[in-house]
Design a protein around this motif. Structure first.
Motif, PDB file in Angstrom:
ATOM      1  N   ALA A  78       0.835  -1.204   0.000  1.00  0.00           N
ATOM      2  CA  ALA A  78       0.000   0.000   0.000  1.00  0.00           C
ATOM      3  C   ALA A  78       0.870   1.255   0.000  1.00  0.00           C
ATOM      4  N   TRP A  79       1.927   1.267   0.794  1.00  0.00           N
ATOM      5  CA  TRP A  79       2.813   2.427   0.849  1.00  0.00           C
ATOM      6  C   TRP A  79       3.476   2.653  -0.500  1.00  0.00           C
ATOM      7  N   ARG A  80       3.939   1.577  -1.118  1.00  0.00           N
ATOM      8  CA  ARG A  80       4.604   1.727  -2.426  1.00  0.00           C
ATOM      9  C   ARG A  80       3.659   2.262  -3.487  1.00  0.00           C
ATOM     10  N   THR A  81       2.427   1.756  -3.507  1.00  0.00           N
ATOM     11  CA  THR A  81       1.500   2.160  -4.564  1.00  0.00           C
ATOM     12  C   THR A  81       0.884   3.528  -4.316  1.00  0.00           C
ATOM     13  N   GLU A  82       0.715   3.912  -3.066  1.00  0.00           N
ATOM     14  CA  GLU A  82       0.064   5.203  -2.777  1.00  0.00           C
ATOM     15  C   GLU A  82       1.081   6.289  -2.440  1.00  0.00           C
ATOM     16  N   THR A  83       1.755   6.146  -1.331  1.00  0.00           N
ATOM     17  CA  THR A  83       2.647   7.199  -0.843  1.00  0.00           C
ATOM     18  C   THR A  83       3.846   7.391  -1.760  1.00  0.00           C
ATOM     19  N   TRP A  84       4.530   6.311  -2.117  1.00  0.00           N
ATOM     20  CA  TRP A  84       5.719   6.448  -2.955  1.00  0.00           C
ATOM     21  C   TRP A  84       5.360   6.983  -4.337  1.00  0.00           C
ATOM     22  N   ALA A  85       4.213   6.603  -4.841  1.00  0.00           N
ATOM     23  CA  ALA A  85       3.767   7.126  -6.150  1.00  0.00           C
ATOM     24  C   ALA A  85       3.599   8.639  -6.097  1.00  0.00           C
ATOM     25  N   LYS A  86       3.093   9.158  -4.985  1.00  0.00           N
ATOM     26  CA  LYS A  86       2.920  10.615  -4.829  1.00  0.00           C
ATOM     27  C   LYS A  86       4.272  11.306  -4.704  1.00  0.00           C
ATOM     28  N   VAL A  87       5.181  10.710  -3.993  1.00  0.00           N
ATOM     29  CA  VAL A  87       6.499  11.313  -3.792  1.00  0.00           C
ATOM     30  C   VAL A  87       7.266  11.361  -5.102  1.00  0.00           C
ATOM     31  N   ARG A  88       7.204  10.273  -5.865  1.00  0.00           N
ATOM     32  CA  ARG A  88       7.902  10.226  -7.151  1.00  0.00           C
ATOM     33  C   ARG A  88       7.331  11.196  -8.157  1.00  0.00           C
ATOM     34  N   GLY A  89       6.036  11.449  -8.038  1.00  0.00           N
ATOM     35  CA  GLY A  89       5.417  12.417  -8.949  1.00  0.00           C
ATOM     36  C   GLY A  89       4.915  11.774 -10.134  1.00  0.00           C
TER      37      GLY A  89
END
Length: 89
Positions: A78-89
């Motif tokens: 969940a963190w990879r798909t949601e939070t990390w996706a937002k951080v990467r842009g």
């Protein structure tokens, strides 16, 4: 050390440090392994000899072979798909 003799330390290492009284962390350090060998076989190894033994049985010190018990794979995904996706842009 024969293959049969090598199997016993490998099995002991698989049990983890907590099984032998080291509960403060879950890593086999190079200093711990000769103490374990001493307990099991009543022989002493130098750190260098222990390192050679570990490499012969495909182990390396201070590298956990297993994931933490507390690891939550669903939370990581969940963190990879949601939070990390937002951080990467």
């Amino acid at each position: 050390m024969s293959l049969l003799q090598q199997a016993r330390p490998a099995t002991a290492l698989d049990a983890g440090p907590a099984a032998y009284g080291w509960s403060e962390d879950q890593r086999w350090t190079l200093a711990r392994v000769p103490r374990l060998i001493g307990r099991l076989f009543h022989v002493s190894y130098t750190l260098r000899g222990t390192s050679y033994l570990l490499h012969r049985i495909d182990w390396s010190p201070q590298v956990p072979a297993h994931r933490a018990v507390e690891r939550d794979e669903d939370a990581i995904i969940a963190w990879r798909t949601e939070t990390w996706a937002k951080v990467r842009g």
